[in-house]
Scaffold this motif. Sequence first.
Motif, PDB file in Angstrom:
ATOM      1  N   UNK A  36       0.828  -1.206   0.000  1.00 56.33           N
ATOM      2  CA  UNK A  36       0.000   0.000   0.000  1.00 56.33           C
ATOM      3  C   UNK A  36       0.866   1.262   0.000  1.00 56.33           C
ATOM      4  N   UNK A  37       2.125   1.132   0.417  1.00 59.47           N
ATOM      5  CA  UNK A  37       3.026   2.294   0.476  1.00 59.47           C
ATOM      6  C   UNK A  37       4.047   2.298  -0.658  1.00 59.47           C
ATOM      7  N   UNK A  38       3.946   1.341  -1.555  1.00 57.26           N
ATOM      8  CA  UNK A  38       4.890   1.239  -2.668  1.00 57.26           C
ATOM      9  C   UNK A  38       4.353   2.100  -3.813  1.00 57.26           C
ATOM     10  N   UNK A  39       4.967   3.267  -4.035  1.00 59.95           N
ATOM     11  CA  UNK A  39       4.438   4.247  -4.983  1.00 59.95           C
ATOM     12  C   UNK A  39       5.323   4.471  -6.206  1.00 59.95           C
ATOM     13  N   UNK A  60       4.119  -8.225  -8.769  1.00 57.00           N
ATOM     14  CA  UNK A  60       4.532  -8.003 -10.149  1.00 57.00           C
ATOM     15  C   UNK A  60       4.550  -6.510 -10.456  1.00 57.00           C
ATOM     16  N   UNK A  61       5.602  -6.050 -11.121  1.00 57.69           N
ATOM     17  CA  UNK A  61       5.778  -4.625 -11.398  1.00 57.69           C
ATOM     18  C   UNK A  61       5.091  -4.186 -12.682  1.00 57.69           C
ATOM     19  N   UNK A  62       4.144  -4.967 -13.133  1.00 63.83           N
ATOM     20  CA  UNK A  62       3.334  -4.575 -14.284  1.00 63.83           C
ATOM     21  C   UNK A  62       1.884  -4.982 -13.997  1.00 63.83           C
ATOM     22  N   UNK A  63       0.922  -4.405 -14.719  1.00 59.43           N
ATOM     23  CA  UNK A  63      -0.491  -4.708 -14.456  1.00 59.43           C
ATOM     24  C   UNK A  63      -0.905  -6.043 -15.075  1.00 59.43           C
ATOM     25  N   UNK A  64      -0.459  -7.117 -14.472  1.00 61.99           N
ATOM     26  CA  UNK A  64      -0.721  -8.449 -15.015  1.00 61.99           C
ATOM     27  C   UNK A  64      -2.197  -8.817 -14.905  1.00 61.99           C
ATOM     28  N   UNK A 108      -3.248 -13.292 -11.524  1.00 64.35           N
ATOM     29  CA  UNK A 108      -3.031 -13.008 -10.118  1.00 64.35           C
ATOM     30  C   UNK A 108      -3.615 -11.658  -9.730  1.00 64.35           C
ATOM     31  N   UNK A 109      -3.597 -11.393  -8.430  1.00 63.10           N
ATOM     32  CA  UNK A 109      -4.196 -10.156  -7.927  1.00 63.10           C
ATOM     33  C   UNK A 109      -3.213  -9.362  -7.074  1.00 63.10           C
ATOM     34  N   UNK A 110      -1.932  -9.553  -7.329  1.00 65.68           N
ATOM     35  CA  UNK A 110      -0.928  -8.859  -6.532  1.00 65.68           C
ATOM     36  C   UNK A 110       0.081  -8.227  -7.474  1.00 65.68           C
ATOM     37  N   UNK A 111      -0.296  -7.092  -8.033  1.00 65.81           N
ATOM     38  CA  UNK A 111       0.539  -6.414  -9.010  1.00 65.81           C
ATOM     39  C   UNK A 111       0.127  -4.944  -9.091  1.00 65.81           C
ATOM     40  N   UNK A 114      -1.240   0.361  -7.899  1.00 70.61           N
ATOM     41  CA  UNK A 114      -0.627   1.560  -8.489  1.00 70.61           C
ATOM     42  C   UNK A 114      -1.416   2.059  -9.696  1.00 70.61           C
ATOM     43  N   UNK A 115      -2.718   1.828  -9.679  1.00 69.53           N
ATOM     44  CA  UNK A 115      -3.599   2.324 -10.752  1.00 69.53           C
ATOM     45  C   UNK A 115      -3.173   1.845 -12.130  1.00 69.53           C
ATOM     46  N   UNK A 116      -2.604   0.652 -12.164  1.00 70.34           N
ATOM     47  CA  UNK A 116      -2.265   0.055 -13.451  1.00 70.34           C
ATOM     48  C   UNK A 116      -0.973   0.539 -14.063  1.00 70.34           C
ATOM     49  N   UNK A 117      -0.136   1.249 -13.315  1.00 71.15           N
ATOM     50  CA  UNK A 117       1.123   1.733 -13.863  1.00 71.15           C
ATOM     51  C   UNK A 117       2.016   0.555 -14.234  1.00 71.15           C
ATOM     52  N   UNK A 118       2.676   0.663 -15.356  1.00 72.58           N
ATOM     53  CA  UNK A 118       3.510  -0.429 -15.867  1.00 72.58           C
ATOM     54  C   UNK A 118       4.981  -0.048 -15.746  1.00 72.58           C
ATOM     55  N   UNK A 119       5.609  -0.446 -14.648  1.00 70.49           N
ATOM     56  CA  UNK A 119       7.023  -0.142 -14.429  1.00 70.49           C
ATOM     57  C   UNK A 119       7.915  -0.929 -15.376  1.00 70.49           C
ATOM     58  N   UNK A 120       7.466  -2.105 -15.779  1.00 69.67           N
ATOM     59  CA  UNK A 120       8.253  -2.905 -16.722  1.00 69.67           C
ATOM     60  C   UNK A 120       8.339  -2.203 -18.068  1.00 69.67           C
ATOM     61  N   UNK A 121       7.221  -1.662 -18.526  1.00 71.33           N
ATOM     62  CA  UNK A 121       7.216  -0.933 -19.800  1.00 71.33           C
ATOM     63  C   UNK A 121       8.160   0.257 -19.746  1.00 71.33           C
TER      64      UNK A 121
END
Length: 465
Positions: free
Chosen positions: A109-112, A144-148, A151-154, A159-166
């Motif tokens: 919840x604090x990972x922004x 997962x650091x992308x909006x996969x 699963x339900x933990x990404x 993060x509102x669907x932000x894609x850090x991998x992209x």
Amino acid sequence: MNTHGKMFTTLIALMLLGGSVGVADEKTDAAAGQHSEIGIAQAGGAKSGRLVPAGGRWFPKAGLGLFVHYGLASVGGHQDLSWAMMKDCPWNKGNSGVMTPNDYYAMAKRFKAEHFDPERWLKAAKDAGFAYAVMTTRHHEGFALWPSKYGDFNTSNYMNGRDLVKEYVEACRATGMKVGFYYSSPDWYFSRKYRSWGYGTKGTPESPHLDMNHQPIAKLPAKPADCDQQMADYVNGQLHELLTNYGPIDYLWFDGGIRGALSTDDIRKLQPNIIINDRQHGDDGDVITRYYEAGHLPDKRPPYPLWEHCFSMVGAWGYTSPPRVRPRSMLTARLARVRCWGGNVLANFGPQPDGDMPPEYYTFMKTMQSWMSWAGPAVIDVDPGPYPQQCSVPVTTRDGTWYAFVLPETKEAQIKLTGVKTPSQVTMLRTGRKLTAAIHGDHVIIDVPADAREKGTVEVIAIQW
């Protein structure tokens, strides 16, 4: 700072001084314990007669890669990524930095990642001679650091669907870095209800299993009959996303294995030119990594065309506070030892909770850029050298020139060559100073005077005929 934070900070400081990695001393076999826990392939040895795949011909030339561990543990700043949830690990007997899985997962919840700027830190690495990057897309923790869609933990949930991998992939391409994905097939969040959170527990009164609050439980809940298949479907779904949503990917770096994961043939149908390490597929992997982690360096030349030594430059695998970076001499000395036998070094750093690298990272990269400005020809796009058969110190070759490395710990720098004629020219790359070579019996001896060396610097001597 709480007691665990102080203990963890002290431990990391000791690790940085003593040459260790992770919440573990490199002198203990932490890597073996971790490999066992996550199911890293334990085949007897990769095929030494294999050919370098066409898509991997860049790898032997690269020399140096940037390993980036980023995940939930960065939020706390005193935890090792994923392993902080595991109590009583033999390499962390004081449980420094350990927290319950429930507390650990609450950090999502604090990972922004509000200042996640991979182009900035990748450019600094590229300028310092790094040729490729490997970033954690999902560690054992399961986030997962992308909006996969699997699963339900990404990031789609937190993060509102932000894609850090992209963003990372785009930054690699903008800076000219080869794109590598780290992916952990084991997912502790997926299996969180059915596993013990105590290392090696046996489910006995003397060694009880631990639940997500690290409380002893008499018996673990039974897994559903189709749990393993669900896990495989989930992992393969995420792998399919990683291999089809981001264009060409150069390197897939597994960490751990599960049954039913995509085969190397399946992966190459999606990414024909990709290279794959050995931690999921064992002998079917291209890059051998599982023998050469942290403090494990080979004592003879490995028989594999592609191999890699990974270790952390920051003590733990992820970010810790206050941030630290090991001395440049540690990386350059390992680079010399690995390149002389044809391997690559994958050096790890961890972004801060906000996604940027700490200032110490950029300072280090400037010092590395300075070293590479004159030593680069000895470690990039070179061939392995005849060490120790014909040269008494680590050596690489390129176009008939030998590049001999004098490491800081070498007290009396004397290079002994065997089975060669007298060189026509011997030059220190850093200063351009000419050195003399003399025949002594069956050897050529090159003396490197103490006043020609810089304290704490890996010196490089170019030898030409």
